[in-house]
Motif scaffolding. Structure first.
Motif, mmCIF file in Angstrom:
data_model
loop_
_atom_site.group_PDB
_atom_site.id
_atom_site.type_symbol
_atom_site.label_atom_id
_atom_site.label_comp_id
_atom_site.label_asym_id
_atom_site.label_seq_id
_atom_site.Cartn_x
_atom_site.Cartn_y
_atom_site.Cartn_z
ATOM 1 N N SER A 156 0.871 -1.139 -0.034
ATOM 2 C CA SER A 156 -0.016 -0.149 -0.145
ATOM 3 C C SER A 156 0.850 1.359 0.188
ATOM 4 O O SER A 156 0.252 2.454 -0.217
ATOM 5 C CB SER A 156 -1.009 0.028 0.931
ATOM 6 O OG SER A 156 -0.123 0.088 2.349
ATOM 7 N N ILE B 285 -0.505 4.805 -10.716
ATOM 8 C CA ILE B 285 -1.589 5.285 -9.904
ATOM 9 C C ILE B 285 -0.420 5.439 -8.504
ATOM 10 O O ILE B 285 0.379 4.608 -8.264
ATOM 11 C CB ILE B 285 -2.553 4.096 -9.651
ATOM 12 C CG1 ILE B 285 -3.469 4.374 -8.712
ATOM 13 C CG2 ILE B 285 -1.833 2.923 -9.173
ATOM 14 C CD1 ILE B 285 -4.688 3.816 -8.628
ATOM 15 N N GLY C 257 -3.940 5.933 -4.483
ATOM 16 C CA GLY C 257 -4.865 5.666 -5.394
ATOM 17 C C GLY C 257 -5.475 6.953 -5.871
ATOM 18 O O GLY C 257 -6.553 7.152 -6.625
ATOM 19 N N THR D 87 -3.426 9.669 -10.771
ATOM 20 C CA THR D 87 -3.335 8.626 -11.745
ATOM 21 C C THR D 87 -2.609 9.557 -12.961
ATOM 22 O O THR D 87 -2.756 10.813 -12.967
ATOM 23 C CB THR D 87 -4.656 7.945 -12.290
ATOM 24 O OG1 THR D 87 -5.522 9.002 -12.777
ATOM 25 C CG2 THR D 87 -5.177 7.127 -11.209
ATOM 26 N N SER E 129 -6.336 0.933 -11.228
ATOM 27 C CA SER E 129 -7.183 0.856 -10.219
ATOM 28 C C SER E 129 -6.232 0.177 -9.473
ATOM 29 O O SER E 129 -5.446 -0.824 -9.716
ATOM 30 C CB SER E 129 -8.528 0.780 -10.262
ATOM 31 O OG SER E 129 -8.832 -0.883 -10.728
ATOM 32 N N ARG E 130 -6.535 0.134 -7.961
ATOM 33 C CA ARG E 130 -5.557 -0.721 -6.896
ATOM 34 C C ARG E 130 -6.424 -0.880 -5.515
ATOM 35 O O ARG E 130 -7.371 -0.173 -5.564
ATOM 36 C CB ARG E 130 -4.334 -0.095 -6.540
ATOM 37 C CG ARG E 130 -4.549 1.159 -5.658
ATOM 38 C CD ARG E 130 -3.313 1.793 -5.447
ATOM 39 N NE ARG E 130 -2.388 1.065 -4.664
ATOM 40 C CZ ARG E 130 -1.022 1.126 -4.590
ATOM 41 N NH1 ARG E 130 -0.483 2.314 -5.440
ATOM 42 N NH2 ARG E 130 -0.438 0.453 -3.848
ATOM 43 N N HIS E 131 -6.396 -2.255 -5.107
ATOM 44 C CA HIS E 131 -6.967 -2.462 -4.011
ATOM 45 C C HIS E 131 -5.957 -3.030 -3.116
ATOM 46 O O HIS E 131 -5.566 -3.873 -3.241
ATOM 47 C CB HIS E 131 -7.997 -3.765 -4.325
ATOM 48 C CG HIS E 131 -9.316 -3.334 -5.007
ATOM 49 N ND1 HIS E 131 -10.447 -4.310 -5.022
ATOM 50 C CD2 HIS E 131 -9.571 -2.331 -6.039
ATOM 51 C CE1 HIS E 131 -11.411 -3.574 -5.832
ATOM 52 N NE2 HIS E 131 -10.599 -2.497 -6.482
ATOM 53 N N ASN E 132 -5.899 -2.038 -2.292
ATOM 54 C CA ASN E 132 -4.649 -2.211 -1.266
ATOM 55 C C ASN E 132 -5.030 -3.385 -0.337
ATOM 56 O O ASN E 132 -3.833 -4.021 0.299
ATOM 57 C CB ASN E 132 -4.121 -0.943 -0.535
ATOM 58 C CG ASN E 132 -3.510 -0.042 -1.279
ATOM 59 O OD1 ASN E 132 -2.983 -0.312 -2.352
ATOM 60 N ND2 ASN E 132 -3.575 1.300 -0.942
ATOM 61 N N VAL F 202 -3.325 -4.676 -8.518
ATOM 62 C CA VAL F 202 -3.374 -3.487 -8.921
ATOM 63 C C VAL F 202 -4.042 -3.983 -10.293
ATOM 64 O O VAL F 202 -3.685 -5.101 -10.889
ATOM 65 C CB VAL F 202 -2.323 -2.579 -9.232
ATOM 66 C CG1 VAL F 202 -1.097 -3.471 -9.996
ATOM 67 C CG2 VAL F 202 -2.364 -1.240 -10.088
#
Length: 124
Positions: A30, A51, A55, A58, A71-74, A79
């Motif tokens: 993250s 990114i 987030g 960008t 996009s990213r989901h920590n 990503v």
């Protein structure tokens, strides 16, 4: 240390879509800025999207603006690169990269860790 594994590449007709994923190992994912680069045969590696660590910022190359979304989901250390309206000129090996500084960058030298790449081929 961060290890990156890309997936989701393949062969798609022009106008189609693909979603690339990059799974990262390591507890500090993250904190890293992330980028997607691509390299076509005989061409230099270029950043298509990046990114920041949270987030909130960008970057997109002009050639993909309006078609690609990063996009990213920590929480799950992943990503993504959603690619729509694909064109034959998008054909390349796509690489995921991580930047320890956490700041968005389009320069490959700023990135510390790289995945092995995934092939994207767009047929005309």
């Amino acid at each position: 240390q961060v290890q990156l594994v890309e997936s989701g590449g393949g062969l798609v007709p022009a106008g189609g879509s693909l979603r690339l994923s990059c799974a990262a190992s390591g507890r500090t994912f993250s904190n890293y800025a992330m980028g997607w680069f691509r390299q076509a045969p005989g061409k230099e590696r270029e950043c298509v999207a990046a990114i920041s660590w949270r987030g909130k910022s960008t970057y997109y190359a002009d050639s993909v603006k309006g078609r690609f979304t990063i996009s990213r989901h920590n929480t799950n250390n992943t990503v993504y690169l959603q690619m729509n309206s694909l064109k034959p000129e998008d054909t390349a090996v796509y690489y995921c990269a991580a930047d320890r500084d956490g700041l968005i960058s389009r320069y490959s030298d700023d990135y510390n860790y790289w995945g092995q790449g995934t092939q994207v081929t767009v047929s005309s």
